[in-house]
Design a protein around this motif. Sequence first.
Motif, mmCIF file in Angstrom:
data_model
loop_
_atom_site.group_PDB
_atom_site.id
_atom_site.type_symbol
_atom_site.label_atom_id
_atom_site.label_comp_id
_atom_site.label_asym_id
_atom_site.label_seq_id
_atom_site.Cartn_x
_atom_site.Cartn_y
_atom_site.Cartn_z
ATOM 1 N N ASP A 50 -8.892 -1.913 -5.843
ATOM 2 C CA ASP A 50 -10.189 -2.536 -6.140
ATOM 3 C C ASP A 50 -10.871 -3.006 -4.853
ATOM 4 O O ASP A 50 -12.081 -2.828 -4.671
ATOM 5 C CB ASP A 50 -10.009 -3.712 -7.094
ATOM 6 N N ASP A 51 -10.087 -3.611 -3.963
ATOM 7 C CA ASP A 51 -10.660 -4.057 -2.687
ATOM 8 C C ASP A 51 -11.117 -2.863 -1.846
ATOM 9 O O ASP A 51 -12.136 -2.922 -1.154
ATOM 10 C CB ASP A 51 -9.636 -4.871 -1.901
ATOM 11 N N ALA A 52 -10.355 -1.786 -1.916
ATOM 12 C CA ALA A 52 -10.721 -0.583 -1.167
ATOM 13 C C ALA A 52 -12.023 0.003 -1.690
ATOM 14 O O ALA A 52 -12.882 0.458 -0.917
ATOM 15 C CB ALA A 52 -9.600 0.450 -1.266
ATOM 16 N N MET A 53 -12.169 -0.005 -3.025
ATOM 17 C CA MET A 53 -13.405 0.509 -3.608
ATOM 18 C C MET A 53 -14.604 -0.325 -3.160
ATOM 19 O O MET A 53 -15.664 0.213 -2.834
ATOM 20 C CB MET A 53 -13.307 0.493 -5.126
ATOM 21 N N LYS A 54 -14.428 -1.651 -3.097
ATOM 22 C CA LYS A 54 -15.517 -2.526 -2.644
ATOM 23 C C LYS A 54 -15.835 -2.267 -1.162
ATOM 24 O O LYS A 54 -17.003 -2.263 -0.766
ATOM 25 C CB LYS A 54 -15.136 -3.986 -2.859
ATOM 26 N N ALA A 55 -14.775 -2.052 -0.379
ATOM 27 C CA ALA A 55 -14.997 -1.745 1.042
ATOM 28 C C ALA A 55 -15.766 -0.446 1.188
ATOM 29 O O ALA A 55 -16.674 -0.330 2.032
ATOM 30 C CB ALA A 55 -13.656 -1.653 1.772
ATOM 31 N N GLY A 56 -15.428 0.534 0.371
ATOM 32 C CA GLY A 56 -16.165 1.796 0.406
ATOM 33 C C GLY A 56 -17.601 1.635 -0.033
ATOM 34 O O GLY A 56 -18.514 2.222 0.561
ATOM 35 N N ALA A 57 -17.820 0.809 -1.081
ATOM 36 C CA ALA A 57 -19.183 0.584 -1.571
ATOM 37 C C ALA A 57 -20.057 -0.028 -0.481
ATOM 38 O O ALA A 57 -21.240 0.310 -0.337
ATOM 39 C CB ALA A 57 -19.157 -0.316 -2.804
ATOM 40 N N ASP A 58 -19.443 -0.920 0.315
ATOM 41 C CA ASP A 58 -20.205 -1.538 1.413
ATOM 42 C C ASP A 58 -20.628 -0.505 2.456
ATOM 43 O O ASP A 58 -21.635 -0.680 3.141
ATOM 44 C CB ASP A 58 -19.363 -2.628 2.084
ATOM 45 N N GLN A 59 -19.852 0.576 2.569
ATOM 46 C CA GLN A 59 -20.156 1.622 3.547
ATOM 47 C C GLN A 59 -21.040 2.726 2.964
ATOM 48 O O GLN A 59 -21.504 3.594 3.694
ATOM 49 C CB GLN A 59 -18.854 2.256 4.057
ATOM 50 N N GLY A 60 -21.272 2.680 1.661
ATOM 51 C CA GLY A 60 -21.953 3.796 1.018
ATOM 52 C C GLY A 60 -23.347 3.518 0.505
ATOM 53 O O GLY A 60 -24.008 4.429 0.008
ATOM 54 N N GLY A 61 -23.834 2.282 0.616
ATOM 55 C CA GLY A 61 -25.153 1.977 0.066
ATOM 56 C C GLY A 61 -26.299 2.422 0.949
ATOM 57 O O GLY A 61 -26.120 2.807 2.110
ATOM 58 N N LEU A 62 -27.481 2.369 0.380
ATOM 59 C CA LEU A 62 -28.695 2.654 1.138
ATOM 60 C C LEU A 62 -28.997 1.501 2.084
ATOM 61 O O LEU A 62 -28.603 0.356 1.831
ATOM 62 C CB LEU A 62 -29.881 2.857 0.195
ATOM 63 N N THR A 63 -29.700 1.772 3.147
ATOM 64 C CA THR A 63 -30.192 0.724 4.034
ATOM 65 C C THR A 63 -31.705 0.636 3.873
ATOM 66 O O THR A 63 -32.387 1.662 3.879
ATOM 67 C CB THR A 63 -29.853 1.027 5.503
ATOM 68 N N ALA A 64 -32.193 -0.582 3.694
ATOM 69 C CA ALA A 64 -33.628 -0.758 3.481
ATOM 70 C C ALA A 64 -34.386 -0.628 4.796
ATOM 71 O O ALA A 64 -33.989 -1.190 5.821
ATOM 72 C CB ALA A 64 -33.908 -2.123 2.854
#
Length: 557
Positions: free
Chosen positions: A171-185
């Motif tokens: 679960d923590d790994a998935m959150k870490a990946g999500a932080d690296q995968g979002g759009l940048t405004a």
Amino acid sequence: MDLATIDAWNTGALDTMADSLSKRVTTVSEVDEALRTASRLPGWYSEGADSARQLYTLTADDLRDEAAVLGAARQLAVETSAAVNHLKVRLAGLRAQAAGASMTIHNDGSVTAVPTPDREDDEAREGLRKSLETAAKALITQAADVDGDAARVFDAIRDGKITSDGAATVDDAMKAGADQGGLTALEPPKDKTPYEVKAYWDALSPEQQAELLRDRPELLGNVDGIPSAVRHEANVAQLNPVLKQLEDRRDQLKEQIKLWGLFSNEDAELEQVEKKIDDVKKLQELIGTDEWSPDNPLGRMLLVMDMFSAEQGKAAVALGNPDDADRVSVTTPGLDTNIRNSFGSMLGESAALRDETLDELRNAGRGNEKVSTISWLDFEPPDKDSSRPFGVPWLEVAQQDRASDGATDLANFYRAIDATSTKDDPHIVALGHSYGSLTQGLALQDSGGHPVDEAVFYGSPGFEANDEPELGLKDGNGYVMMGTSDFIESFGGVGPNGPAPTDTKLEQLDVRSRTTADGVEREGAYIHSDYPRNGQNGELRVSGYLMARILAGLSPE
């Protein structure tokens, strides 16, 4: 990238992808938990058991890296779907607006209009055409940024750069990946008009807007074209960090002075920093006593808060949200005005003007109209606390450099009011006192034009114009007020600021004591500081009453 690409994007496929990835993450999490249970192997202590536990550790690391990749890809799909959906809705709205005006939005964002026989609305139609074109091209810019972000994330996945970053669980790994995968405004564009900035803001998805406001408020608070409510929230969020930055700098300078002594560059800077600390504390006090919010729509909005670009702290505060107001005034003050000593009384005068304007509107049967009055100190008027030159403000009153510096920003501020307004054509009134009237006059002559409808110059040493057309105003929409004992009148026509205000072709208003049309006995404005203030009877002076009438769109009488 063009508008056809936005049309072609399939958000349904992105949503399906996000759903599939979510299921895959669940599966990986279940496998991880199963292996975790098995790895405990209770009661089994042997070489084989140790090998099994080591195998779990290696498998778990692989699972967490996979979870990180899945988290990044899922986050990208979710955010891209939201951003693209927003672009599609915005584009549909623009096309509907264009069709209603017999205009066409082309794939490159350009807009053409069908000629109409009615020549009277040519200017308004051209304004709408430009507005639609600006908005359409902002959508293309935003779409290109979304596409670029997607490519960046996919490249990172392909190159193995998305990792679990040492996460302890899937679960923590998935959150870490999500932080690296979002759009940048996208950050607000620089050197663009407020209309282009507003189009940029509208092209961002609500999620991206919220991200910028949460994480980078310093990028938004002082940008003309960003909606007023956003600017306010961003600037309020910056008050404590800016105060801390100034206090840290003060302490650093004090340590340096201990080493080098007084009369150094550090000593001069320390004096400025300490004044700015007082400025920020004063703003905290003034805003905190009556802060604007959706539940307090008549409260104070901090539209500008700048403690770093100049010798003095700068600010602008609105009473009520100018974006929702039918009528907006902007008052630019004169000599010896600063945040820490005089901004509070200026806000009190602004409140009295708004209250009187609302009274006039109610008396005229238009009590449903909203009014916002703005105190604009986003420039440095001559000040006795100034070190330029030698703290003698009178040496600077005869010069135009401070007014010229402020005029460009003021003109842009007026355009921002127009750009962010929810009204088709808000009634905007420029009010300039003393040296601030020169700043106003120069702003109204800015080459970029302005949306101001009427202007009042009071206690003015001159404003570099002789009639309304020179100020970009219609005949009869410019006014001068001069008290009979105002010392500034002796400077008119003598200095470098154009003809004496009382000799111009603008409407000359009588500000002597009398009973005004509303039946109220009012004191006149006589000395230089009288104009926006109440008389001894607690009523606005004649001058303040006349400004309220003008702001209400009524004839001054």
